[in-house]
Design an enzyme around this catalytic site. Structure first.
Site, PDB file in Angstrom:
ATOM      1  N   VAL A 103     -51.009 -12.377 -28.632  1.00 27.95           N
ATOM      2  CA  VAL A 103     -51.908 -12.694 -27.522  1.00 27.95           C
ATOM      3  C   VAL A 103     -52.370 -14.142 -27.675  1.00 27.95           C
ATOM      4  O   VAL A 103     -52.321 -14.707 -28.766  1.00 27.95           O
ATOM      5  CB  VAL A 103     -53.131 -11.740 -27.475  1.00 27.95           C
ATOM      6  CG1 VAL A 103     -52.689 -10.319 -27.179  1.00 27.95           C
ATOM      7  CG2 VAL A 103     -53.924 -11.796 -28.768  1.00 27.95           C
ATOM      8  N   CYS A 104     -52.788 -14.744 -26.563  1.00 25.09           N
ATOM      9  CA  CYS A 104     -53.294 -16.115 -26.600  1.00 25.09           C
ATOM     10  C   CYS A 104     -54.551 -16.156 -27.461  1.00 25.09           C
ATOM     11  O   CYS A 104     -55.330 -15.208 -27.423  1.00 25.09           O
ATOM     12  CB  CYS A 104     -53.610 -16.601 -25.191  1.00 25.09           C
ATOM     13  SG  CYS A 104     -52.123 -16.938 -24.226  1.00 25.09           S
ATOM     14  N   PRO A 105     -54.799 -17.174 -28.256  1.00 24.44           N
ATOM     15  CA  PRO A 105     -54.026 -18.409 -28.340  1.00 24.44           C
ATOM     16  C   PRO A 105     -52.865 -18.368 -29.339  1.00 24.44           C
ATOM     17  O   PRO A 105     -52.177 -19.361 -29.511  1.00 24.44           O
ATOM     18  CB  PRO A 105     -55.067 -19.434 -28.784  1.00 24.44           C
ATOM     19  CG  PRO A 105     -55.959 -18.647 -29.698  1.00 24.44           C
ATOM     20  CD  PRO A 105     -56.017 -17.258 -29.083  1.00 24.44           C
TER      21      PRO A 105
END
Length: 80
Positions: free
Chosen positions: A18-20
């Site tokens: 998942v981001c980041p």
């Protein structure tokens, strides 16, 4: 863009990230490439699809293509 992924020198699968962390993992992999080499990045989700290509461009790399394969996208990046 093409409907088939560009043949790349290297591949990374960040579909579970998942981001980041999606771009962190991509950036670390790009740093290990030589200038001009290419990387196929397999990712999933709208946020990584927006952020990974944008962040790669911001660092001077070139996006060669983005191809959808179901709910996964393959972004091909050429290292600066």
């Amino acid at each position: 863009m093409s409907d088939k992924p560009v043949q790349a020198d290297h591949d990374i699968d960040i579909t579970g990230e998942v981001c980041p962390m999606t771009f962190v993992r991509t950036k670390l992999r790009l740093e290990r490439l030589k200038s001009g080499e290419t990387l196929n990045v397999r990712l999933r989700g709208e946020e990584p699809l927006r952020n990974v290509p944008r962040a790669a461009r911001d660092e001077g790399h070139t996006i060669l293509g983005i191809v959808a394969e179901g709910d996964v996208h393959i972004v091909t990046i050429r290292r600066l």
